[in-house]
Design an enzyme around this catalytic site. Structure first.
Site, PDB file in Angstrom:
ATOM      1  N   HIS A  47       0.860  -1.182   0.000  1.00  0.00           N
ATOM      2  CA  HIS A  47       0.000   0.000   0.000  1.00  0.00           C
ATOM      3  C   HIS A  47       0.894   1.228   0.000  1.00  0.00           C
ATOM      4  O   HIS A  47       1.945   1.228   0.629  1.00  0.00           O
ATOM      5  CB  HIS A  47      -0.892   0.000   1.252  1.00  0.00           C
ATOM      6  CG  HIS A  47      -2.055   0.915   1.132  1.00  0.00           C
ATOM      7  ND1 HIS A  47      -1.942   2.264   1.348  1.00  0.00           N
ATOM      8  CD2 HIS A  47      -3.344   0.675   0.795  1.00  0.00           C
ATOM      9  CE1 HIS A  47      -3.128   2.816   1.146  1.00  0.00           C
ATOM     10  NE2 HIS A  47      -3.999   1.880   0.804  1.00  0.00           N
ATOM     11  N   ASP A  72      -7.966  -5.281   0.114  1.00  0.00           N
ATOM     12  CA  ASP A  72      -8.456  -6.098  -0.993  1.00  0.00           C
ATOM     13  C   ASP A  72      -8.126  -7.580  -0.859  1.00  0.00           C
ATOM     14  O   ASP A  72      -8.669  -8.395  -1.593  1.00  0.00           O
ATOM     15  CB  ASP A  72      -7.867  -5.593  -2.322  1.00  0.00           C
ATOM     16  CG  ASP A  72      -8.613  -4.377  -2.830  1.00  0.00           C
ATOM     17  OD1 ASP A  72      -9.798  -4.228  -2.483  1.00  0.00           O
ATOM     18  OD2 ASP A  72      -8.017  -3.581  -3.577  1.00  0.00           O
TER      19      ASP A  72
HETATM   20  N1  ACO Z   1       4.006  -7.949  -4.075  1.00  0.00           N
HETATM   21  C1  ACO Z   1       5.359  -7.988  -4.152  1.00  0.00           C
HETATM   22  N2  ACO Z   1       6.147  -6.904  -4.038  1.00  0.00           N
HETATM   23  C2  ACO Z   1       5.559  -5.732  -3.854  1.00  0.00           C
HETATM   24  C3  ACO Z   1       4.169  -5.605  -3.759  1.00  0.00           C
HETATM   25  C4  ACO Z   1       3.388  -6.778  -3.878  1.00  0.00           C
HETATM   26  N3  ACO Z   1       2.065  -6.743  -3.814  1.00  0.00           N
HETATM   27  N4  ACO Z   1       3.843  -4.308  -3.554  1.00  0.00           N
HETATM   28  C5  ACO Z   1       4.991  -3.632  -3.538  1.00  0.00           C
HETATM   29  N5  ACO Z   1       6.024  -4.493  -3.711  1.00  0.00           N
HETATM   30  C6  ACO Z   1       7.444  -4.123  -3.775  1.00  0.00           C
HETATM   31  C7  ACO Z   1       7.796  -3.561  -5.143  1.00  0.00           C
HETATM   32  O1  ACO Z   1       8.186  -4.578  -6.031  1.00  0.00           O
HETATM   33  C8  ACO Z   1       8.900  -2.603  -4.802  1.00  0.00           C
HETATM   34  O2  ACO Z   1      10.070  -3.354  -4.629  1.00  0.00           O
HETATM   35  P1  ACO Z   1      11.511  -2.753  -5.067  1.00  0.00           P
HETATM   36  O3  ACO Z   1      11.705  -1.559  -4.182  1.00  0.00           O
HETATM   37  O4  ACO Z   1      12.445  -3.876  -4.817  1.00  0.00           O
HETATM   38  O5  ACO Z   1      11.364  -2.375  -6.517  1.00  0.00           O
HETATM   39  C9  ACO Z   1       8.518  -2.065  -3.423  1.00  0.00           C
HETATM   40  O6  ACO Z   1       7.648  -3.051  -2.865  1.00  0.00           O
HETATM   41  C10 ACO Z   1       7.780  -0.749  -3.483  1.00  0.00           C
HETATM   42  O7  ACO Z   1       6.735  -0.845  -4.432  1.00  0.00           O
HETATM   43  P2  ACO Z   1       6.110   0.420  -5.144  1.00  0.00           P
HETATM   44  O8  ACO Z   1       5.249  -0.028  -6.285  1.00  0.00           O
HETATM   45  O9  ACO Z   1       7.196   1.413  -5.432  1.00  0.00           O
HETATM   46  O10 ACO Z   1       5.226   1.009  -3.969  1.00  0.00           O
HETATM   47  P3  ACO Z   1       3.965   1.879  -4.140  1.00  0.00           P
HETATM   48  O11 ACO Z   1       3.734   2.548  -2.843  1.00  0.00           O
HETATM   49  O12 ACO Z   1       4.064   2.744  -5.346  1.00  0.00           O
HETATM   50  O13 ACO Z   1       2.852   0.758  -4.448  1.00  0.00           O
HETATM   51  C11 ACO Z   1       0.930  -0.489  -4.601  1.00  0.00           C
HETATM   52  C12 ACO Z   1       1.681   0.574  -3.804  1.00  0.00           C
HETATM   53  C13 ACO Z   1       0.696  -0.007  -6.046  1.00  0.00           C
HETATM   54  C14 ACO Z   1      -0.427  -0.716  -3.938  1.00  0.00           C
HETATM   55  C15 ACO Z   1       1.731  -1.796  -4.639  1.00  0.00           C
HETATM   56  O14 ACO Z   1       1.978  -2.237  -3.320  1.00  0.00           O
HETATM   57  C16 ACO Z   1       1.052  -2.896  -5.445  1.00  0.00           C
HETATM   58  O15 ACO Z   1       1.198  -2.939  -6.671  1.00  0.00           O
HETATM   59  N6  ACO Z   1       0.303  -3.809  -4.761  1.00  0.00           N
HETATM   60  C17 ACO Z   1      -0.451  -4.824  -5.423  1.00  0.00           C
HETATM   61  C18 ACO Z   1      -1.779  -4.244  -5.924  1.00  0.00           C
HETATM   62  C19 ACO Z   1      -2.751  -3.999  -4.821  1.00  0.00           C
HETATM   63  O16 ACO Z   1      -2.958  -4.834  -3.932  1.00  0.00           O
HETATM   64  N7  ACO Z   1      -3.420  -2.850  -4.888  1.00  0.00           N
HETATM   65  C20 ACO Z   1      -4.461  -2.454  -3.931  1.00  0.00           C
HETATM   66  C21 ACO Z   1      -3.971  -1.368  -3.050  1.00  0.00           C
HETATM   67  S1  ACO Z   1      -5.112  -1.038  -1.777  1.00  0.00           S
HETATM   68  C22 ACO Z   1      -6.275  -0.108  -2.513  1.00  0.00           C
HETATM   69  O17 ACO Z   1      -6.089   0.575  -3.459  1.00  0.00           O
HETATM   70  C23 ACO Z   1      -7.581  -0.183  -1.898  1.00  0.00           C
END
Ligand code: ACO
Length: 376
Positions: free
Chosen positions: A258, A312
């Site tokens: 998140h 979610d």
């Molecule tokens: N699984 C594995 N690794 C993850 C995940 C995940 N679900 N989420 C983040 N990471 C890792 C990324 O690969 C990244 O790693 P790195 O630094 O080695 O490259 C690091 O964590 C940071 O990720 P970002 O995408 O830069 O973080 P951001 O804050 O932008 O992302 C997001 C937030 C988009 C929600 C992300 O966690 C994600 O894609 N999650 C999966 C989708 C999801 O569940 N979305 C619902 C969110 S809740 C909502 O909207 C109600």
């Protein structure tokens, strides 16, 4: 080079009295009230009142407010006809189209006063479920079911979807889900709605924006993806290998991570317990077992990096067990979020400034325009 804050990460856009989030400890308050209290003790109707008016209602205020919601559920036949025309589209596209179409019939569409915006927010909250249920029935070749004012918000939605009065437990489950999704600060869809409101555009346009932004898998689409993943995994024994391969290939496990929370998303707790209980009741415990396995094993090391379950993760299993088709999961999130979008727009209108950031240009400069017949 100016400082560029990609994704506006950690940027404060404004002040708010809507919700408080402490992502480090996993705390969420709506208008000062803890989400745990609201999820366990309140109702969606009461939470909508709280969000829109800023305080908990008295019994009389709640009864009047509930009556107003019930009285506003119908949508014009013309909107049903529009939904019929777009019945092949994704439910979120149909919801976006339906809300947009409702603007043609709302007498206050162009009135952006706070009072009119709240009234329109109440109407859209009441009408949203009717759009989603009508579209869902039309795409199956069925007649839409008219709203039933004897049922509460959640019960009526399930009734319009399936044509049967749901049992109280099922309606309560959806009620909690709506409460948990009602508001969440400057999340991407609320930000989108605020950008629209900041141009002094109207609430129907802002909510239409919100639906469009919410649709993406990085935001509201995750519940659907989690359930698809669970179905692919099939059994708890397969979870570890599936997740490992998926992560090694650079994939993400949907329902984890998140932008704001570094601890567990406090909303997930209420859906975790309910997904387990519902799975056992329906004789299908494996979906919860798969999710639990992922949370407790594969994704455990990710906790230390602040990547924990979000709202979610367990929602998809609940919807699935309630026989809600997976392409409707995001729409349910959207229905819960209409009050939150409304509140964000009200706050934007109250102290408006056009939201208009900058982009640092990195392209070429001062190129010579060559007439088309001379281009090689
Ligand atoms: N699984 C594995 N690794 C993850 C995940 C995940 N679900 N989420 C983040 N990471 C890792 C990324 O690969 C990244 O790693 P790195 O630094 O080695 O490259 C690091 O964590 C940071 O990720 P970002 O995408 O830069 O973080 P951001 O804050 O932008 O992302 C997001 C937030 C988009 C929600 C992300 O966690 C994600 O894609 N999650 C999966 C989708 C999801 O569940 N979305 C619902 C969110 S809740 C909502 O909207 C109600």
């Amino acid at each position: 080079m100016p400082e560029i804050v990609k994704g506006l990460k950690d940027v404060y856009l404004d002040t708010t009295e809507s919700s408080f989030i402490d992502g480090q400890v996993g705390k969420l308050l709506y208008r000062g009230y803890d989400i745990h209290d609201l999820a366990e003790k309140s109702t969606f109707e009461e939470v909508v009142y709280l969000l829109l008016y800023g305080s908990l209602p008295t019994a009389q205020q709640l009864a009047d407010f509930d009556a107003e919601l019930r009285a506003n559920r119908r949508i014009p036949n013309e909107v049903i006809q529009v939904l019929d025309l777009v019945k092949a589209s994704h439910p979120m596209d149909a919801l976006r189209t339906g809300i947009s179409a409702l603007s043609a019939f709302d007498p206050e569409v162009a009135d952006n006063s706070i009072e009119a915006t709240i009234r329109k927010g109440i109407r859209l909250t009441a009408q949203g479920p009717t759009i989603v249920a009508a579209h869902h029935r039309l795409r199956q070749g069925l007649e839409p079911v008219a709203p039933n004012s004897d049922l509460n918000h959640s019960g009526n939605f399930l009734y319009m979807m399936f044509g049967e009065t749901p049992d109280e437990e099922t309606a309560n489950l959806l009620d909690v889900d709506f409460i948990l999704h009602a508001e969440h600060g400057a999340n991407a869809s609320a930000f989108g709605a605020r950008v629209t409101a900041s141009t002094i555009s109207d609430l129907h346009s802002a909510v239409t924006t919100g639906v469009g932004v919410l649709k993406g898998p990085a935001h509201g689409g995750a519940a659907e993806e989690v359930m698809k993943m669970s179905l692919e995994i099939g059994n708890p024994e397969n979870a570890e290998e599936y997740a490992r391969k998926h992560l090694e290939a650079g994939g993400r496990i949907m329902g984890f991570g998140h932008r704001v929370y570094r601890a567990e998303d406090p909303r997930a707790r209420h859906l975790r317990d309910r997904a387990r209980v519902l799975g056992e009741k329906k004789g299908e415990p494996r979906w919860f077992q798969i999710l639990s396995h992922l949370e407790q094993n594969t994704m455990l090391p990710y906790r230390d990096r602040g990547i924990c379950v979000n709202v979610d993760f367990f929602a998809g299993a609940i919807y699935y067990l309630l026989d809600i088709p997976d392409d409707l999961f995001i729409s349910i999130f959207a229905l819960g979020r209409i009050p939150g979008w409304t509140l964000q727009c009200v706050e934007q209108y109250k102290d408006n400034i056009l939201i208009r950031p900058l982009l640092e240009y990195t392209g070429e400069m001062d190129l010579e325009y060559v007439p088309i017949e001379q281009r090689g």
